[in-house]
Design an enzyme around this catalytic site. Structure first.
Site, PDB file in Angstrom:
ATOM      1  N   GLN A 221       0.843  -1.206   0.000  1.00 55.48           N
ATOM      2  CA  GLN A 221       0.000   0.000   0.000  1.00 55.48           C
ATOM      3  C   GLN A 221       0.873   1.249   0.000  1.00 55.48           C
ATOM      4  O   GLN A 221       1.549   1.537   0.990  1.00 55.48           O
ATOM      5  CB  GLN A 221      -0.885  -0.001   1.244  1.00 55.48           C
ATOM      6  CG  GLN A 221      -1.833   1.184   1.322  1.00 55.48           C
ATOM      7  CD  GLN A 221      -2.563   1.231   2.649  1.00 55.48           C
ATOM      8  OE1 GLN A 221      -1.981   0.929   3.684  1.00 55.48           O
ATOM      9  NE2 GLN A 221      -3.827   1.613   2.632  1.00 55.48           N
ATOM     10  N   GLY A 222       0.882   1.984  -1.094  1.00 53.62           N
ATOM     11  CA  GLY A 222       1.671   3.216  -1.205  1.00 53.62           C
ATOM     12  C   GLY A 222       0.793   4.434  -1.037  1.00 53.62           C
ATOM     13  O   GLY A 222       0.508   5.140  -2.023  1.00 53.62           O
TER      14      GLY A 222
ATOM     15  N   SER B  81       0.841   6.618   2.354  1.00 55.20           N
ATOM     16  CA  SER B  81       1.501   7.641   3.187  1.00 55.20           C
ATOM     17  C   SER B  81       2.763   8.176   2.530  1.00 55.20           C
ATOM     18  O   SER B  81       3.471   7.451   1.822  1.00 55.20           O
ATOM     19  CB  SER B  81       1.888   7.052   4.544  1.00 55.20           C
ATOM     20  OG  SER B  81       0.780   6.481   5.176  1.00 55.20           O
TER      21      SER B  81
ATOM     22  N   SER C 223       3.971  -1.097   3.757  1.00 56.18           N
ATOM     23  CA  SER C 223       4.050  -2.468   4.294  1.00 56.18           C
ATOM     24  C   SER C 223       4.258  -3.475   3.166  1.00 56.18           C
ATOM     25  O   SER C 223       3.608  -3.385   2.122  1.00 56.18           O
ATOM     26  CB  SER C 223       2.762  -2.829   5.046  1.00 56.18           C
ATOM     27  OG  SER C 223       2.554  -1.949   6.106  1.00 56.18           O
TER      28      SER C 223
ATOM     29  N   GLU D 198     -10.042  -1.370   5.162  1.00 58.96           N
ATOM     30  CA  GLU D 198      -8.885  -1.517   6.042  1.00 58.96           C
ATOM     31  C   GLU D 198      -9.301  -1.367   7.510  1.00 58.96           C
ATOM     32  O   GLU D 198      -8.860  -2.109   8.379  1.00 58.96           O
ATOM     33  CB  GLU D 198      -7.818  -0.477   5.672  1.00 58.96           C
ATOM     34  CG  GLU D 198      -6.485  -0.748   6.348  1.00 58.96           C
ATOM     35  CD  GLU D 198      -5.393   0.229   5.935  1.00 58.96           C
ATOM     36  OE1 GLU D 198      -5.671   1.166   5.170  1.00 58.96           O
ATOM     37  OE2 GLU D 198      -4.254   0.051   6.419  1.00 58.96           O
TER      38      GLU D 198
END
Ligand SMILES: Cc1cc2nc3c(=O)[nH]c(=O)nc-3n(C[C@H](O)[C@H](O)[C@H](O)COP(=O)(O)OP(=O)(O)OC[C@H]3O[C@@H](n4cnc5c(N)ncnc54)[C@H](O)[C@@H]3O)c2cc1C
Length: 377
Positions: free
Chosen positions: A121-122, A124, A156, A239
């Site tokens: 997951q990109g 932040s 992550s 999420e």
């Protein structure tokens, strides 16, 4: 709201329980937390077994209630959790299932379900965490591609991922929530540098990611150009709303194990500790009921969890920290051994009040969107 299970749901539960009893003893041993390639292979192998047995798609094709039964039974049986499949199975996949085109669903969902591809997951960035819409990673159109430059942080599973759900700014002149797009970026594209970050627990769960003129096909955009904030809300609702619910069952198991350990080592004689464990037991029971309520609400809303997920995420992350603090109290001096599973869980539980939106942000959401309090700005 309907919390009763139908005969079909009970039949699903019985069939799954029977299969788990046969399948789990055949699983290879779990690799060490530092062995990422080993963890990837192990977690994908488990997903493959689920797929071959007909349970691979339970995370989005099944009804939310079946998903809940699945999580409950797999946790109770001590089955592996999704691990490296977390992003793909629990929020990128469900987002593509809800928002993608038929071609996108056909391309990306089967490999996730078959345990062949890992997602990261990109979202932040160094200056865009809680205020995610402030993100600056830029994507400019060049023919059939976007050319993406910028940097992401806390990504992550980036080290072992094949795909990244990536938020980019496609219109720098639009108000910040309106100029964002949601892309699926292949992690082997030229121009991507991944620098793993070590956590307090000693493992590299996440990474910094630097993007230098990375070409991503326009066809990989999920949702309309500049409509990525709306798609992001769908991702975040999965999420916060459903991704952690399986862990509640695991926490209830830990609580039972803690009571057994305390009885064995004499700590059970302490009435303060007994009260603490009793309160936690009530708390996790309540969280499980809240989960069922949220799932039942989602069922009435095309399977997309609502804002109640923030209530769950807020309370669950604190309860998890309290649980592993209590574990340290049960273990006494042995809690200094950080290799004991409960103690590594205690370290990682510290991140739960930050990941997927901090507790302060969840409180803002609950205050503004559930309680109807005035907006902070
Ligand atoms: C284990 C873990 C895994 C993660 N995985 C990923 C991942 O895979 N992909 C990804 O994109 N990100 C990931 N993150 C990042 C996570 O989403 C951010 O850390 C989080 O959103 C907070 O952003 P920040 O760290 O920039 O803190 P900041 O936003 O800088 O916040 C700092 C402090 O200020 C408070 N604060 C900020 N704004 C407000 C406000 N408006 N009102 C009240 N208080 C406020 C925050 O609550 C916090 O206490 C992960 C984080 C962790 C811990």
């Amino acid at each position: 709201m309907d919390l009763a299970y139908t005969p079909d749901e009970e039949e699903f539960r019985a069939r799954l329980r029977e299969w788990l009893a046969k399948a789990l003893p055949t699983l290879p041993p779990k690799p060490s937390p530092e062995d990422w390639p080993g963890r990837r292979a192990h977690d994908l192998g488990w997903q493959r077994m689920l797929h071959d047995a007909g349970y691979g798609d339970v995370h989005w094709d099944a009804s939310p209630t079946l998903r809940l039964i699945f999580l409950e039974e797999t946790e109770k049986a001590g089955a592996p959790y999704v691990g490296a499949g977390f992003v793909g199975l629990l929020h990128a996949g469900p987002t593509i299932a809800a928002e993608g085109t038929d071609e996108q669903r056909a391309r990306w969902l089967p490999p996730i379900l078959r345990g062949e591809e890992v997602w990261c997951q990109g979202f932040s960035e160094p200056d865009a965490g809680s205020d995610l819409a402030a993100l600056r990673t830029r994507a400019r159109r060049d023919g059939d591609d976007y050319v993406v430059s910028g940097s992401k942080i806390w990504t992550s599973h980036a080290e072992v991922a094949d795909w990244c759900e990536l938020l980019v700014r496609t219109d720098p002149d639009a108000p910040k929530h309106r100029g964002i797009s949601w892309l699926a970026m292949p992690m082997d594209a030229p121009g991507i540098t991944v620098r793993p970050l070590k956590t307090l627990a000693g493992t590299t769960e996440f990474a910094e990611m630097f993007l230098d003129e990375v070409r991503v096909p326009v066809a990989n955009r999920v949702g309309e150009e500049n409509d990525g904030w709306r798609v992001t809300m769908v991702t975040l609702s999965f999420e916060r709303g459903t991704a952690f619910v399986g862990e509640v069952v695991a926490c209830r198991r830990v609580l039972r194990e803690l009571a057994a350990e305390a009885r064995g080592n004499g700590r059970w004689d302490d009435p303060v500790l007994r009260r603490r464990l009793g309160r936690l037991n009530a708390e996790f029971r309540a969280l499980w009921r809240l989960t069922q309520w949220n799932v039942s609400e989602a069922e009435a809303a095309d399977g997309i969890p609502g804002v109640g997920g923030s209530v769950f995420k807020l309370r669950y992350s604190h309860a998890r920290q309290e649980l592993f603090d209590a574990a340290a109290e049960v273990l006494g001096p042995a809690s200094l051994d950080l290799d004991r599973p409960w103690m590594s869980d205690r370290l990682s539980s510290l991140s739960y009040t930050i990941a997927a939106g901090t507790s302060q942000i969840q409180r803002n959401i609950v205050g503004e969107r559930i309680l109807g309090l005035p907006k902070e700005r």
